[in-house]
Design an enzyme around this catalytic site. Sequence first.
Site, PDB file in Angstrom:
ATOM      1  N   CYS A  73      -1.721  -2.565   7.635  1.00  0.00           N
ATOM      2  CA  CYS A  73      -1.644  -3.484   6.499  1.00  0.00           C
ATOM      3  C   CYS A  73      -0.318  -4.250   6.413  1.00  0.00           C
ATOM      4  CB  CYS A  73      -1.977  -2.751   5.211  1.00  0.00           C
ATOM      5  SG  CYS A  73      -3.735  -2.285   5.187  1.00  0.00           S
ATOM      6  N   ASP A 129       0.798  -1.242   0.000  1.00  0.00           N
ATOM      7  CA  ASP A 129       0.000   0.000   0.000  1.00  0.00           C
ATOM      8  C   ASP A 129       0.830   1.292   0.000  1.00  0.00           C
ATOM      9  OD1 ASP A 129      -1.883  -1.976   0.278  1.00  0.00           O
ATOM     10  OD2 ASP A 129      -2.795  -1.208   2.112  1.00  0.00           O
ATOM     11  N   LYS A 154      -6.965  -5.048  -2.893  1.00  0.00           N
ATOM     12  CA  LYS A 154      -7.731  -5.526  -1.744  1.00  0.00           C
ATOM     13  C   LYS A 154      -8.641  -4.423  -1.252  1.00  0.00           C
ATOM     14  CE  LYS A 154      -4.010  -4.180   1.344  1.00  0.00           C
ATOM     15  NZ  LYS A 154      -4.753  -3.205   2.144  1.00  0.00           N
TER      16      LYS A 154
HETATM   17  C1  VGL Z   1      -4.580   0.711   5.747  1.00  0.00           C
HETATM   18  C2  VGL Z   1      -6.171   1.486   7.203  1.00  0.00           C
HETATM   19  C3  VGL Z   1      -7.149   1.360   6.245  1.00  0.00           C
HETATM   20  C4  VGL Z   1      -3.139   0.366   5.492  1.00  0.00           C
HETATM   21  C5  VGL Z   1      -5.548   0.566   4.778  1.00  0.00           C
HETATM   22  O1  VGL Z   1      -2.724   0.297   4.319  1.00  0.00           O
HETATM   23  O2  VGL Z   1      -2.406   0.153   6.486  1.00  0.00           O
HETATM   24  N1  VGL Z   1      -4.901   1.162   6.967  1.00  0.00           N
HETATM   25  N2  VGL Z   1      -6.815   0.901   5.032  1.00  0.00           N
END
Ligand code: VGL
Length: 202
Positions: free
Chosen positions: A151, A8, A106
């Site tokens: 994540c 991410d 995702k």
């Molecule tokens: C994430 C919170 C919500 C992350 C993704 O990538 O850590 N955290 N969505």
Amino acid sequence: MKALLLIDIQNDFLPGGALAVPEGDLIIPIVNQLQEQFDLVVATQDWHPADHKSFASNHEGKSPFETTELLGLPQVLWPDHCLQNTSGADLAPALETRKIEAIFRKGTNPEIDSYSGFYDNGRLKSTGLADYLRGKGVTQVYLAGLAADYCVYYSAKDALGEGFEKYFIEDATRPISQEGYAAARADMLASGGKIIQSSDLL
Ligand code: VGL
Ligand code: ZN
């Protein structure tokens, strides 16, 4: 065979983004250097529809960072982030992408959040990442990206659960919350995953 998993590294998780991770941008030069040490680099991308139930905006009277339940699981409510096909969901422009062979998305199911790159939080569905890695002959998974306490942590736990040796590259991640990361770190050490620094690889 080892793989580098980039979790991410998207605009919305960088300073100025919708769900900014403090100092999130500082990992990018490190991650770019690290990629040179790997024959396989794979990325994940948080990829939410506008009606995603992890967004506080989709719950009457709730504010970001309050908690609720989704399908019986505790859920932090987030600011709207990583909306599909918006620049906030794009991989960071400074991230080197030439070696990324596959991107696993995702968070597409509006009913449940999906922190790990392997499964949603309720384990309703696999992303196929574990089978993809096994198909490539991977036995060791190295993790970097954002956020360290969400994540990257959940992906690391699942990597271990899927039978991979797991290396969490600590200085190639940053957390949303330092306290949250302290708990995640203790859990990772207790469960046998290794925590390393990029200097161990470079
Ligand atoms: C994430 C919170 C919500 C992350 C993704 O990538 O850590 N955290 N969505
Ligand atoms: Zn998300």
